[in-house]
Design an enzyme around this catalytic site. Structure first.
Site, mmCIF file in Angstrom:
data_model
loop_
_atom_site.group_PDB
_atom_site.id
_atom_site.type_symbol
_atom_site.label_atom_id
_atom_site.label_comp_id
_atom_site.label_asym_id
_atom_site.label_seq_id
_atom_site.Cartn_x
_atom_site.Cartn_y
_atom_site.Cartn_z
ATOM 1 N N GLY A 177 0.794 -1.235 0.000
ATOM 2 C CA GLY A 177 0.000 0.000 0.000
ATOM 3 C C GLY A 177 0.820 1.276 0.000
ATOM 4 N N SER A 179 3.307 -3.354 -4.887
ATOM 5 C CA SER A 179 3.273 -4.698 -4.317
ATOM 6 C C SER A 179 2.203 -5.553 -5.024
ATOM 7 C CB SER A 179 3.032 -4.646 -2.814
ATOM 8 O OG SER A 179 1.886 -3.897 -2.531
ATOM 9 N N ASP A 221 2.932 -0.640 -14.179
ATOM 10 C CA ASP A 221 3.511 -1.442 -13.096
ATOM 11 C C ASP A 221 3.824 -2.868 -13.555
ATOM 12 O OD1 ASP A 221 2.884 0.841 -11.766
ATOM 13 O OD2 ASP A 221 1.139 0.012 -10.732
#
Ligand code: GLA
Length: 359
Positions: free
Chosen positions: A106, A111, A156
């Site tokens: 977070g 992640s 990402d």
């Protein structure tokens, strides 16, 4: 038993450009998620993590005979990816995946994407299959968009699937081509400061920004310009947009794309002063035009910029919390850290953390 690692990432520049078919330059970290995978007898996927392991190991079981649905849990990222993967390859044997992480969740260091990529790679390798980094990135993004319900771009997933330690990747999100160059900054000069504000607002605000970009494109098209996305827009075109918020959003995307190109040149020339200046412009644009920064992130950028020996700083990732990245002489940051951290604590009631990289 097979082990796969997927790193977290920071984005050096090119924020909120990926879903506008623009450019970005992520850098993978040495922190990340490791998964150990092996076959099991039962006809199911078994997921567990160090994070949840108390005295009793905690397993989450997903039977092949059942319909997999979202649980609002970390396992959604893995199960979403495996469900998507099953459209490409046949998966019917039992598989156990155990995860351990060194990446703060977070905090905007991706992640979730790391969890997705290492799940995909572990299952693919266990089953002796072959998929390219782009195929893996795309299916993980699809799982996140459709199963998890987060409407992210490809930044990402592609950064992580295609990343190489120590190198940053220039991504053109229009055709998904990538180039790499060593991110050869002086030792310790890149610091990641985690505001420790988790990005609760992000999802709804993120979707609103995506919509506004589409509206900006539509507004430009009304004037006869044949553009498909803000990637194809320029200053003249966006000056047609009457609605001030849409104009500001488009201005950020157009200017950020050109900053990415300048930053790529600066990184290749090892011109760290220039990169730092571009970072400051990028932060101001995210703060004022795209409006995705927040008080805590601005505090960190402004505070770092006031220190001698500071070359630049900016928020990284989606915004509304998470991390900033700073280019600064590590000795100066070290000697000021306690004082600044105390000031931050006084203002925001949160202990910050930092990661000094050796990239
Ligand atoms: C999040 C999303 C990415 C990208 C960034 C902003 O990290 O997952 O796709 O849009 O925000 O640059």
């Amino acid at each position: 038993m097979l082990t796969v690692f997927a790193p977290g990432r920071i984005n050096l520049i090119g924020e909120h450009t990926d879903y506008n078919q623009g450019y970005c330059i992520p850098l993978t970290l040495w922190l990340g998620i490791t998964v150990s995978a092996h076959f099991i007898e039962e006809q199911q996927i078994e997921l567990s993590s160090d994070y949840e392991r108390t005295n009793e190991p905690c397993f989450h079981r997903f039977l092949y005979s059942e319909n997999w649905v979202k649980q609002n849990h970390w396992t959604d990222y893995c199960i979403g990816v495996i469900a998507e993967l099953r459209k490409y390859i046949s998966i019917s044997v039992g598989i156990s995946l155990h995860f351990s992480s060194t990446l703060p969740a977070g905090s905007g260091l991706s992640s979730s994407a790391a969890l997705e990529i290492c799940t995909a790679r572990a299952v693919i390798q266990l089953l002796d299959q072959n998929l390219t980094s782009i195929e893996i990135a795309k299916l993980c993004q699809k799982a996140e968009n459709e199963f998890v319900g987060v409407n992210c771009g490809i930044l990402d997933q592609l950064a992580i699937a295609d990343g190489m330690s120590g190198y940053c990747t220039f991504i053109d999100t229009q055709n998904l081509s990538t180039q790499k160059t060593l991110f050869d900054i002086p030792k310790g000069f890149l610091t990641i400061i985690n505001s420790q504000i988790t990005r609760e607002l992000t999802n709804s605000a993120y979707n609103i920004r995506r919509k506004e970009c589409e509206q900006a494109v539509a507004a430009i098209q009304k004037y006869g310009f044949q553009i498909q996305s803000l990637r194809d827009a320029n200053e003249k075109m966006i000056s047609c947009i009457k609605e001030p918020v849409l104009y500001a959003r488009a201005k950020h995307v157009v200017s950020e794309n050109s900053r990415v190109l300048s930053a790529w040149a600066a990184i290749q020339q090892k011109d760290w002063n220039q990169l730092g200046k571009i970072w400051v412009e990028s932060h101001l644009s995210l703060q004022n035009d795209y409006e995705v920064s927040c008080e805590a992130l601005d505090f960190w950028v402004n505070t770092v910029l006031k220190l001698p020996g500071s070359l630049g700083a900016r928020m990284t990732g989606a915004g509304f919390g998470g991390c900033i990245i700073a280019l600064i002489d590590p000795k100066i940051l070290n000697s000021n850290w306690n004082l600044i951290a105390a000031e931050y604590y006084e203002k925001f009631g949160i202990e910050p953390t930092r990661i000094t990289t050796n990239a």
